[in-house]
Write a protein that holds these residues in place. Structure first.
Motif, PDB file in Angstrom:
ATOM      1  N   LEU A 102      15.573  82.480  37.712  1.00 53.63           N
ATOM      2  CA  LEU A 102      14.177  82.079  37.545  1.00 53.63           C
ATOM      3  C   LEU A 102      14.079  80.553  37.424  1.00 53.63           C
ATOM      4  O   LEU A 102      13.262  79.919  38.077  1.00 53.63           O
ATOM      5  CB  LEU A 102      13.608  82.761  36.292  1.00 53.63           C
TER       6      LEU A 102
ATOM      7  N   GLU B 187      19.580  86.521  35.592  1.00 53.29           N
ATOM      8  CA  GLU B 187      18.195  86.624  36.071  1.00 53.29           C
ATOM      9  C   GLU B 187      17.364  85.448  35.553  1.00 53.29           C
ATOM     10  O   GLU B 187      16.539  84.883  36.274  1.00 53.29           O
ATOM     11  CB  GLU B 187      17.611  87.960  35.594  1.00 53.29           C
TER      12      GLU B 187
ATOM     13  N   GLN C 253      14.215  78.227  40.415  1.00 52.26           N
ATOM     14  CA  GLN C 253      13.019  78.011  41.232  1.00 52.26           C
ATOM     15  C   GLN C 253      12.469  76.603  41.021  1.00 52.26           C
ATOM     16  O   GLN C 253      11.816  76.057  41.894  1.00 52.26           O
ATOM     17  CB  GLN C 253      11.914  79.014  40.830  1.00 52.26           C
TER      18      GLN C 253
ATOM     19  N   LEU D  71       7.641  84.005  40.997  1.00 53.76           N
ATOM     20  CA  LEU D  71       8.839  84.277  40.220  1.00 53.76           C
ATOM     21  C   LEU D  71       9.774  85.182  41.017  1.00 53.76           C
ATOM     22  O   LEU D  71       9.323  86.071  41.724  1.00 53.76           O
ATOM     23  CB  LEU D  71       8.467  84.950  38.893  1.00 53.76           C
ATOM     24  N   PRO D  72      11.100  84.953  40.924  1.00 54.19           N
ATOM     25  CA  PRO D  72      12.036  85.727  41.746  1.00 54.19           C
ATOM     26  C   PRO D  72      12.003  87.221  41.439  1.00 54.19           C
ATOM     27  O   PRO D  72      12.184  88.040  42.312  1.00 54.19           O
ATOM     28  CB  PRO D  72      13.398  85.130  41.397  1.00 54.19           C
ATOM     29  N   ALA D  73      11.781  87.543  40.167  1.00 50.38           N
ATOM     30  CA  ALA D  73      11.775  88.970  39.826  1.00 50.38           C
ATOM     31  C   ALA D  73      10.653  89.700  40.551  1.00 50.38           C
ATOM     32  O   ALA D  73      10.768  90.878  40.880  1.00 50.38           O
ATOM     33  CB  ALA D  73      11.628  89.140  38.323  1.00 50.38           C
ATOM     34  N   ASP D  74       9.559  88.966  40.816  1.00 53.56           N
ATOM     35  CA  ASP D  74       8.453  89.595  41.544  1.00 53.56           C
ATOM     36  C   ASP D  74       8.840  89.874  42.987  1.00 53.56           C
ATOM     37  O   ASP D  74       8.377  90.812  43.601  1.00 53.56           O
ATOM     38  CB  ASP D  74       7.219  88.674  41.530  1.00 53.56           C
TER      39      ASP D  74
ATOM     40  N   PRO E  50      16.287  91.835  40.098  1.00 59.96           N
ATOM     41  CA  PRO E  50      16.638  91.262  41.405  1.00 59.96           C
ATOM     42  C   PRO E  50      17.917  91.907  41.938  1.00 59.96           C
ATOM     43  O   PRO E  50      18.906  92.035  41.212  1.00 59.96           O
ATOM     44  CB  PRO E  50      16.858  89.777  41.090  1.00 59.96           C
TER      45      PRO E  50
ATOM     46  N   LYS F 294       9.443  95.634  35.449  1.00 59.26           N
ATOM     47  CA  LYS F 294       9.873  94.494  36.272  1.00 59.26           C
ATOM     48  C   LYS F 294      11.120  94.875  37.074  1.00 59.26           C
ATOM     49  O   LYS F 294      12.137  95.274  36.491  1.00 59.26           O
ATOM     50  CB  LYS F 294      10.216  93.351  35.308  1.00 59.26           C
ATOM     51  N   PRO F 295      11.113  94.712  38.382  1.00 57.80           N
ATOM     52  CA  PRO F 295      12.319  95.031  39.153  1.00 57.80           C
ATOM     53  C   PRO F 295      13.469  94.087  38.792  1.00 57.80           C
ATOM     54  O   PRO F 295      13.225  92.922  38.481  1.00 57.80           O
ATOM     55  CB  PRO F 295      11.893  94.817  40.604  1.00 57.80           C
TER      56      PRO F 295
END
Lengths: 377, 222
Positions: free
Chosen positions: A108, A104, A111, B210-213, A68, A65-66
């Motif tokens: 999330l 992070e 959102q 999702l922001p991580a995506d 952010p 998973k990148p």
């Protein structure tokens, strides 16, 4: 072929408190290999990736998973309560990584939900009494004792999280990530008065030192700590009202004020000296007296049980809101962003393993479980 | 008539607020003494020790309370009367000193150097000066009143005035039966931090990305 994220590997490794050498030894690979995975010059094989996940006790999915970018590029320095006690660079790195992950998770959640507006007044440490007064005023407070300190911080946009430092000399730290203020409070110390003073101290850091460089923090740590302490003291015990209560300046007099003001006897004596309610001589005598009574040791001061806890409710109520409205549940969040369990606990204040048992017993608390939490930590 | 005059005059300085501060100081002083002597051996001297300590502690608290402006229109000062320090609380018309006695019917003991006797004489002499309340009063012409307090088996505090020959009833009710002063007992009201569901989410059926995506890798992968 796995597609590991280099920065994520470094993040999770440092979060686990391991050096590159430590990880290399665990995996029986060279340190150079770990470096290459982390600088992105080489991708770990699928077998390596699984081994890394096992060694770091995380889900493989997280390693892919990148992170952010704002979490990494817009993170201010972590400022520790008792800077000198944050003895190792390793501990600081771990704390920074912890903050990144908590941030992070909050990103999330943003959102779906709006959190209370961030209200950090613009003040400087040139006049600390005035700064504390300005902050109280900006937050709509008078000069009375504050019982619900945790709720107050969260209602002003400060994300309050718990954190395990693995060292009880390190109480708390704070940082600003992408404009969001975070305060992490250690779980090792159970002293309520200390916890309350700690987060007020961290507020001082957030207000005064968010633009100070990491190097300046290290070079001027004594002064920076002093400023945060004086701020905490002035914020929790406003001169006008606190002075009126200090009629009896004996130790027992301060002891009687402890439940009301929610600070330690020691902190009140310091404050009384700053406000010149007691002389230097009395101050020293009180400290000798407290030492003789054994009150200066951790958790030794009497009446701590009368002081309100620092409650964190924002993460918990966010989760409840999302689950109640059937937007997403904790297992789906965990599945999409499989951060370590400690980060979830730090933000949501919910024990995932306990939740699992509840789920089995009640059969309805969590509607859509996707993963087996026993395999995650 | 004489008594009414003294009562009215005293009330000008010793308002209900100021009396409640006297009560607070006495309560705090007695509590402090009890706490301080909790471990003392229970000899027959103990009540006497506590009485002496209460006398000392009350003067101290009264002084601190005055210096912290808890009283309205009252200042404190230590008078050195022939080597004996005496705390006086001074208003516009009255000067108050505290005196610890065993029973509420006891009269204050004579002070060693005649301080109280002098004050009685002054009160006697000054009576006529106070015939008109508005008359300006010099610092030395204040009415000398006494906070008579005790509490071994009783809890009382009265304002009294003594003249050479007259028996003047108490100038106040038992202060210890008054309401206690409000000593900032409240705490700040803090709202419960509440997240709110974003409007679009509340209506949307599809969960957002999702922001991580969406996040961009800082380090590119080879």
């Amino acid at each position: 072929m796995s597609t590991a994220n280099p920065e994520r590997i470094a993040q999770v490794r440092e979060f686990a408190g391991l050096s590159k050498t430590d990880l290399a030894q665990k995996l029986e690979v060279s340190v150079a290999a770990v470096s290459q995975w982390e600088d992105g010059s080489k991708n770990p094989t699928t077998a390596n990736l699984i081994s890394i996940a096992q060694a770091l006790s995380v889900d493989v999915k997280l390693l892919m998973k990148p992170v952010p970018s704002v979490v990494l590029t817009r993170r201010g320095p972590a400022i520790f309560r008792a800077q000198s006690a944050a003895k190792t660079a390793q501990m600081k790195r771990r704390a920074n990584r912890f903050a990144e992950m908590a941030s992070e998770l909050f990103m999330l959640l943003e959102q779906w939900v709006s959190f209370p507006k961030i209200e950090l007044p613009s003040v400087t440490p040139s006049n600390i009494e005035k700064a504390a007064e300005t902050c109280r005023k900006a937050w709509g407070l008078g000069n009375l004792p504050i019982t619900k300190l945790g709720e107050l911080f969260e209602s002003k946009g400060i994300r309050l999280c718990s954190a395990e430092f693995g060292d009880d000399r390190c109480d708390a730290y704070s940082c600003i990530i992408d404009g969001r203020p975070f305060t992490f409070l250690g779980t090792e110390k159970q002293d309520r008065a200390r916890a309350r003073f700690d987060i007020a101290h961290e507020l001082g850091h957030l207000l005064f030192h968010q633009h100070v460089s990491e190097e300046d923090i290290l070079n001027n740590s004594a002064e920076i700590e002093k400023q945060a302490n004086l701020f905490a003291s002035a914020f929790l015990m406003p001169a006008e009202t606190f002075s009126k209560d200090v009629v009896d300046t004996s130790i027992l007099g301060f002891k009687r004020l402890k439940p009301k003001w929610g600070v330690s006897i020691q902190a009140m004596i310091y404050r009384a000296k700053t406000l010149e309610l007691i002389t230097e001589e009395t101050f020293e005598r009180h400290f000798r007296n407290m030492s003789a009574r054994g009150w200066r040791k951790a958790k030794a001061e009497p009446l701590d049980e009368t002081i309100p806890l620092v409650n964190r409710s924002l993460g918990k109520s966010t989760l409840e809101l999302l689950e109640k409205n059937n937007v997403i549940n904790i297992w789906e969040i965990l599945s999409d962003l499989p951060l370590p369990n400690t980060v979830f606990q730090s933000v949501f204040d919910r024990d995932l393993h306990f939740a699992t048992r509840n789920q089995v017993v009640l059969g309805k608390e969590f509607i859509r479980p996707k993963i087996d939490p026993n395999n995650r930590n | 008539m004489q008594n009414e005059h003294f009562v009215n005059l005293t009330k000008l300085d010793w308002t209900d607020h100021n009396l409640s501060i006297l009560k607070f100081c006495k309560e705090e002083a007695y509590k402090a003494v009890l706490a301080h002597t909790a471990d003392y051996p229970p000899t027959p001297h103990l009540p006497v020790v506590r009485g002496v300590m209460g006398w000392d502690r009350l003067d101290y608290f009264l002084d601190v309370a005055a210096k912290n402006n808890l009283f309205e229109g009252i200042t404190s000062r230590w008078v050195d009367f022939q080597g004996a320090p005496i705390l006086e609380l001074r208003g516009k018309y009255t000067s108050l000193t505290a005196c610890h006695v065993l029973s509420r019917d006891d009269k204050p003991r004579e002070s060693a150097y005649g301080y109280r006797k002098n004050n009685r004489a002054k009160n006697e002499k000054n009576q006529e000066l106070f015939a008109e309340i508005e008359a300006s009063v010099s610092e030395d012409d204040l009415l000398h009143i006494i906070l008579l307090h005790g509490g071994r088996n009783d809890n009382f505090a009265y304002l009294r005035i003594y003249l050479e020959d007259s028996d003047i009833p108490a100038l106040s009710e038992n202060i210890m039966l008054m309401d206690s002063p409000e000593m900032t007992p409240e705490t700040e009201s803090v709202p419960t931090p509440m997240p709110t569901l974003k409007e679009a989410i509340a209506k949307a059926e599809i969960l957002p990305e999702l922001p991580a995506d969406k996040g961009k890798n800082v380090h590119s992968q080879s």
